[in-house]
Design a protein around this motif. Structure first.
Motif, PDB file in Angstrom:
ATOM      1  N   UNK A 166      54.668  45.772  42.227  1.00 11.96           N
ATOM      2  CA  UNK A 166      53.382  45.922  41.532  1.00 11.96           C
ATOM      3  C   UNK A 166      52.481  46.819  42.348  1.00 11.96           C
ATOM      4  N   UNK A 167      52.402  48.157  41.994  1.00  5.06           N
ATOM      5  CA  UNK A 167      51.485  49.214  42.747  1.00  5.06           C
ATOM      6  C   UNK A 167      50.727  49.709  41.722  1.00  5.06           C
ATOM      7  N   UNK A 168      49.261  49.596  41.914  1.00  2.00           N
ATOM      8  CA  UNK A 168      48.316  49.837  41.130  1.00  2.00           C
ATOM      9  C   UNK A 168      47.323  51.020  41.647  1.00  2.00           C
ATOM     10  N   UNK A 169      47.892  51.668  42.819  1.00  2.00           N
ATOM     11  CA  UNK A 169      46.944  52.785  43.284  1.00  2.00           C
ATOM     12  C   UNK A 169      47.909  53.596  44.107  1.00  2.00           C
ATOM     13  N   UNK A 170      47.857  54.960  43.903  1.00  2.00           N
ATOM     14  CA  UNK A 170      48.853  55.888  44.642  1.00  2.00           C
ATOM     15  C   UNK A 170      47.953  57.103  44.690  1.00  2.00           C
TER      16      UNK A 170
ATOM     17  N   UNK B 286      54.824  49.396  34.065  1.00  2.00           N
ATOM     18  CA  UNK B 286      53.603  48.420  34.245  1.00  2.00           C
ATOM     19  C   UNK B 286      53.163  48.756  35.532  1.00  2.00           C
ATOM     20  N   UNK B 287      53.563  49.723  36.330  1.00  2.00           N
ATOM     21  CA  UNK B 287      53.216  49.979  37.586  1.00  2.00           C
ATOM     22  C   UNK B 287      53.410  51.277  38.108  1.00  2.00           C
ATOM     23  N   UNK B 288      52.691  51.778  39.158  1.00  2.64           N
ATOM     24  CA  UNK B 288      52.935  53.029  39.910  1.00  2.64           C
ATOM     25  C   UNK B 288      53.885  53.282  40.623  1.00  2.64           C
ATOM     26  N   UNK B 289      54.778  52.064  40.731  1.00  5.06           N
ATOM     27  CA  UNK B 289      55.788  52.082  42.027  1.00  5.06           C
ATOM     28  C   UNK B 289      56.400  53.475  42.139  1.00  5.06           C
ATOM     29  N   UNK B 290      56.933  54.018  40.880  1.00  2.00           N
ATOM     30  CA  UNK B 290      57.841  55.146  41.025  1.00  2.00           C
ATOM     31  C   UNK B 290      56.976  56.123  41.407  1.00  2.00           C
TER      32      UNK B 290
END
Length: 330
Positions: A6-10, A57-61
């Motif tokens: 779960x990544x919510x910031x890039x 659901x996430x900014x993982x990619x």
């Protein structure tokens, strides 16, 4: 969703393409040694575009894609030929993604619908060819416009979850357990102070094939709004919820005081959170008998609809869903 993905910031470097130069070509052939200007326009530089995708659901990619570079437009050429447009780059992002300028912090875009597209960094315009500059006094202009340069900027992409109901409570209040009981979500459940390190979402089935989305927000501890514990990084997800479901365990020493502390944390972070509809679920009520429950009701806050539930025994779970649905549609 587990904590690892779960990544919510890039933060990315977004570079749009340069526009192609216009052509200054003059037409020449066997029959016409002094043909007029026929230079075509340069192609537009590629855009960097955000597109909403409800499957994400996430900014993982995007976590390891630090530089996003669109294609340059090609130069115009003879015979009024326009240069090819630079290749656009489309970044698929979850619904609820906000783009900010990394330097100023100013919001640039917000994705709120599936399929919605917003140009994040526009490509440079292509230059006009010399055919545009022909006039009665200048029959053979030998100049054309250069293309506009693209834009390079650092952009922060930040995800705020979109859910109908946000679960608010101290660690161990039973939020993850409730979510696992009422939806197909499989949150990690354990008995330690920070049970949920990432927000978990679940779709809750309701009567007549209706449903609503519930988000388990990581446990708040006193001082979270000042950055203690997991801090405001997770409180921000609560901003998007329509209803706040406060969850306090039946074995809490003082339910009213715990509710007051939770409210205070939310108000300190963002006073507008207190404008949202609120419900209170007293969890783990299988630990108390009816007599104690009746006594406890006398001490509860009077300004919030309350229900005693047990995820273990399913006590009043249907009643809770009814209360949530009424609040969502009231």
């Amino acid at each position: 969703m587990s904590g690892s993905n779960f990544i919510d910031y890039v933060k990315i470097c977004s570079r749009s393409g340069h526009g192609g130069a216009g052509s200054a070509h003059l037409h020449r052939d066997k029959k016409n040694a002094k043909g007029g200007p026929d230079g075509g326009d340069g192609g537009r530089g590629g855009h960097i575009i955000l597109r909403g995708n409800s499957q994400l659901w996430t900014l993982l990619h995007l976590q390891y894609q630090k530089h996003v570079i669109a294609g340059n437009g090609e130069n115009g050429s003879a015979s009024h030929s326009t240069g090819a447009q630079g290749k656009d780059i489309i970044l698929e992002v979850p619904i609820g993604t906000i783009a900010r300028d990394a330097e100023s912090g100013e919001q640039m875009a917000e994705i709120i619908e599936d399929g919605q597209e917003i140009i994040l960094t526009p490509g440079g315009r292509g230059g006009l060819g010399n055919a545009h500059f022909k006039s009665p006094t200048n029959q053979t202009p030998r100049y054309a416009q250069p293309g506009e340069p693209g834009i390079e900027e650092w952009v922060i992409l930040e995800l705020k979850l979109l859910a109908d109901v946000g679960l608010v409570g101290f660690p161990n209040a039973g939020k993850s357990t409730l979510l696992s009981v009422v939806s197909a979500a499989k949150p990690k459940i354990a008995n330690y102070p920070f049970t949920t390190l990432v927000p978990n979402l679940g779709v809750v089935a309701y009567r007549d094939y209706k449903s609503f989305v519930m988000a388990d927000i990581p446990g708040i501890i006193e001082g979270a709004s000042e950055g203690r514990g997991l801090g405001i990084r997770f409180l921000k997800h609560i901003e998007r919820n329509s209803i706040l479901l406060f969850m306090i365990a039946a074995d809490s020493p003082d339910i009213a005081e715990e509710y007051r502390i939770l409210l205070n944390e939310l108000e300190t972070f963002n006073p507008e959170l207190l404008d949202k509809k609120r419900l209170l679920a007293v969890t783990k009520s299988d630990l108390i008998d009816e007599e104690l429950e009746a006594e406890m009701r006398q001490t509860l806050p009077t300004d919030i609809p309350t229900v005693f539930i047990s995820s273990l025994t399913q006590k009043n779970i249907t009643q809770l869903k009814d209360m949530i649905w009424q609040a969502l549609n009231g």
